[in-house]
Every structure is written in C-alpha cells, then in structure tokens.
Write an enzyme that holds these catalytic residues in place. Sequence first.
Site, PDB file in Angstrom:
ATOM      1  CB  SER A  89      -0.855   0.004   1.273  1.00 43.46           C
ATOM      2  OG  SER A  89      -1.577   1.211   1.396  1.00 43.46           O
ATOM      3  CE1 TYR A 128      -4.464  -1.903   5.973  1.00 42.30           C
ATOM      4  CE2 TYR A 128      -3.723   0.269   5.256  1.00 42.30           C
ATOM      5  CZ  TYR A 128      -4.190  -0.999   4.956  1.00 42.30           C
ATOM      6  OH  TYR A 128      -4.368  -1.372   3.640  1.00 42.30           O
TER       7      TYR A 128
HETATM    8  P1  NDP Z   1     -11.791  -5.552   0.659  1.00 40.05           P
HETATM    9  O1  NDP Z   1     -12.261  -5.334   2.067  1.00 40.05           O
HETATM   10  O2  NDP Z   1     -12.763  -5.363  -0.450  1.00 40.05           O
HETATM   11  O3  NDP Z   1     -11.144  -7.006   0.508  1.00 40.05           O
HETATM   12  C1  NDP Z   1     -10.425  -7.613   1.535  1.00 40.05           C
HETATM   13  C2  NDP Z   1     -10.352  -9.093   1.222  1.00 40.05           C
HETATM   14  O4  NDP Z   1      -9.568  -9.728   2.243  1.00 40.05           O
HETATM   15  C3  NDP Z   1     -11.717  -9.758   1.220  1.00 40.05           C
HETATM   16  O5  NDP Z   1     -11.810 -10.640   0.146  1.00 40.05           O
HETATM   17  C4  NDP Z   1     -11.748 -10.520   2.539  1.00 40.05           C
HETATM   18  O6  NDP Z   1     -12.491 -11.727   2.386  1.00 40.05           O
HETATM   19  C5  NDP Z   1     -10.271 -10.856   2.710  1.00 40.05           C
HETATM   20  N1  NDP Z   1      -9.957 -11.166   4.104  1.00 40.05           N
HETATM   21  C6  NDP Z   1     -10.056 -10.341   5.188  1.00 40.05           C
HETATM   22  N2  NDP Z   1      -9.742 -11.011   6.296  1.00 40.05           N
HETATM   23  C7  NDP Z   1      -9.429 -12.279   5.910  1.00 40.05           C
HETATM   24  C8  NDP Z   1      -9.034 -13.448   6.602  1.00 40.05           C
HETATM   25  N3  NDP Z   1      -8.879 -13.480   7.931  1.00 40.05           N
HETATM   26  N4  NDP Z   1      -8.785 -14.589   5.880  1.00 40.05           N
HETATM   27  C9  NDP Z   1      -8.939 -14.583   4.542  1.00 40.05           C
HETATM   28  N5  NDP Z   1      -9.328 -13.510   3.836  1.00 40.05           N
HETATM   29  C10 NDP Z   1      -9.559 -12.377   4.519  1.00 40.05           C
HETATM   30  O7  NDP Z   1     -10.549  -4.567   0.487  1.00 40.05           O
HETATM   31  P2  NDP Z   1      -9.478  -4.354  -0.692  1.00 40.05           P
HETATM   32  O8  NDP Z   1      -9.848  -5.066  -1.912  1.00 40.05           O
HETATM   33  O9  NDP Z   1      -9.234  -2.895  -0.740  1.00 40.05           O
HETATM   34  O10 NDP Z   1      -8.194  -5.018  -0.024  1.00 40.05           O
HETATM   35  C11 NDP Z   1      -7.334  -5.902  -0.717  1.00 40.05           C
HETATM   36  C12 NDP Z   1      -5.888  -5.575  -0.363  1.00 40.05           C
HETATM   37  O11 NDP Z   1      -5.563  -4.297  -0.894  1.00 40.05           O
HETATM   38  C13 NDP Z   1      -5.612  -5.490   1.142  1.00 40.05           C
HETATM   39  O12 NDP Z   1      -4.369  -6.095   1.428  1.00 40.05           O
HETATM   40  C14 NDP Z   1      -5.529  -3.993   1.396  1.00 40.05           C
HETATM   41  O13 NDP Z   1      -4.767  -3.698   2.517  1.00 40.05           O
HETATM   42  C15 NDP Z   1      -4.900  -3.536   0.090  1.00 40.05           C
HETATM   43  N6  NDP Z   1      -5.027  -2.102  -0.223  1.00 40.05           N
HETATM   44  C16 NDP Z   1      -6.248  -1.530  -0.436  1.00 40.05           C
HETATM   45  C17 NDP Z   1      -6.330  -0.181  -0.740  1.00 40.05           C
HETATM   46  C18 NDP Z   1      -7.635   0.514  -0.941  1.00 40.05           C
HETATM   47  O14 NDP Z   1      -7.666   1.764  -1.035  1.00 40.05           O
HETATM   48  N7  NDP Z   1      -8.757  -0.190  -1.023  1.00 40.05           N
HETATM   49  C19 NDP Z   1      -5.115   0.638  -0.876  1.00 40.05           C
HETATM   50  C20 NDP Z   1      -3.898  -0.083  -0.688  1.00 40.05           C
HETATM   51  C21 NDP Z   1      -3.871  -1.398  -0.374  1.00 40.05           C
HETATM   52  P3  NDP Z   1     -13.484 -12.381   3.479  1.00 40.05           P
HETATM   53  O15 NDP Z   1     -14.036 -11.260   4.310  1.00 40.05           O
HETATM   54  O16 NDP Z   1     -14.514 -13.085   2.640  1.00 40.05           O
HETATM   55  O17 NDP Z   1     -12.621 -13.335   4.246  1.00 40.05           O
END
Ligand code: NDP
Length: 239
Positions: A132, A145
Amino acid sequence: MKPLVAITGASSGIGAAAARAFSEAGHPLLLTARRVELMEEMGLPDAICRAHDVVDAEGYRRLVDEAETRYGPVDLLVNNAGFMVLEEFAALSPEDWRQQFEVNCIGLLNTTSAVLPAMIERGTGTIMNIGSTAGRTMYPNHTVYNGTKYAVHAMTEGLRREAAPANVRVILISPGFVLTDLLTGTRAETIKEGYHAYRDEIGGALDPREIARAMLFAYEQPQHLCIWEMVVTPTRQLV
Ligand code: NDP
C-alpha cells in the site's frame, strides 16, 4: 491451459477484480477468502473456490495440494487478503491490532510458506504481495495499519532477495486509494468522513480493475524480468 494462479481475499475488491482478470487471461484459479459464496457467485471457469482464513497455515497447504493435483504447480500466489481499522491508537482494542497483524502479515507468511519452497526448487514462480502507499508513508489514524503494511514492504524485499537467485520473482503492488469495502473495518464516523473527503478532493478512488490490470501486466512480463514494485494511485493523490 495456462499455469495455476492462487489469490487470497478473492471475495471482494481488488482480489475479486484480480480473479476476473487472471481468469480472462486464461488461468485456472485457487480462490480463497472466508466468504466462499461471493467467489462462487463470480462463476469463473476452472476456479477452485474455498472458504479459508489466512491464519490457518496447514489448511492452506491442503488447498494448494488439492488445486495442484488438478491444475499443476501454483505459478503465481497473490497475497491480497487484508484488514484495516483506522483509529487513534488509544481507541483500538488488542483484538483490533492482533487481527490486522494476523491477516496482513502472519497470513501472508502462512500462504507464502505453502508455495515458495517448491517455486525455489522448480526455479520459477512469482509471489505478488499487495502492499500500500500506507507501507511507504505514515497517515493519521493509521499507526497499526501502517505498521502492518511497512512490515509487508520489508518482508517483500527480504523475500525478493532470498528468492531471486532461484529465478523466482517477488513483486510488490502498492495501491493508493481504491474503491473497495476496506473501510468497513473502521468504526469512527469522523475518520470515515475524513477518508471520503480526501478521496473526493483528489477526484475519486481507482477502480479495483485498474489495480488488477497492473497486476496482470507485472505478472505477464517474462520470468527473467522482475518489476520490484508498482505504486499505483489516482494521479492527484500526493502521498
Ligand atoms: P476488501 O475489504 O474489499 O477485501 C479484503 C479481502 O480480504 C476480502 O476478500 C476478505 O475476504 C479478505 N480477508 C479479510 N480477512 C481475511 C481473513 N482473515 N482470511 C482470509 N481472507 C480475509 O478490500 P481491498 O480489496 O481494498 O483489499 C485488498 C488488499 O488491498 C488489502 O491487502 C488492502 O490492505 C490492500 N489495499 C487496499 C487499498 C484501498 O484503497 N482499497 C489501498 C492499498 C492497499 P473475506 O471477508 O470473505 O474473508
């Protein structure tokens, strides 16, 4: 058929967009997240969708075995699962910081350990970690975070140096603002409003498909070419 791609956190946001993009490019997939129904609803061909929490290292090994029996070795692992709670440190609970480190850091190590040794032995393969801009710059209310993402950046660089001699790539994708559900972990309305206000000020967030396109571009380079890091943000995002 093209090589097997494994994506964690594939049930929403960037992970779901990546699943669609790599599927369109012809790859069979191992898709994991806790909400298996959301991954199944995408209806992607040659996709094994399994409910899995990234804290479960042994369970992930079993899923990799299952997928590799059907589609051959995992050639790309995308460590995308992530969780964020924005708050002043004093307002966070031990559960908040434990969960962020467990999902963003320990989870990444768990899944990486299931595939990296075999990649090194084969002398090919790619690990792609979703970092990120919060792994490069400190933001207000992001202490924990930010800490997890700085750790992801550090571990990615360490893994890259370990894996490079074996011709294995470790790539860091560092998105800026992307329109996803990530903010739902944050409870404080004022912090959410501030987040939305900055996003609007810079002309909006990126679409997750724009990050997925960058991921596919980095992966599709020849194996001897490693893009160490891609920082992908809205143009008007300053830090
Ligand atoms: P979302 O909340 O849409 O997606 C997060 C994903 O992580 C979901 O599919 C969720 O699935 C999964 N997840 C969370 N906890 C667990 C767990 N314990 N085990 C398995 N899966 C898990 O957010 P984003 O798409 O934005 O996030 C994706 C990545 O991008 C992350 O690493 C985030 O830090 C990073 N990011 C996002 C940014 C943004 O602005 N959105 C900017 C920079 C980085 P489920 O709940 O079904 O388990």
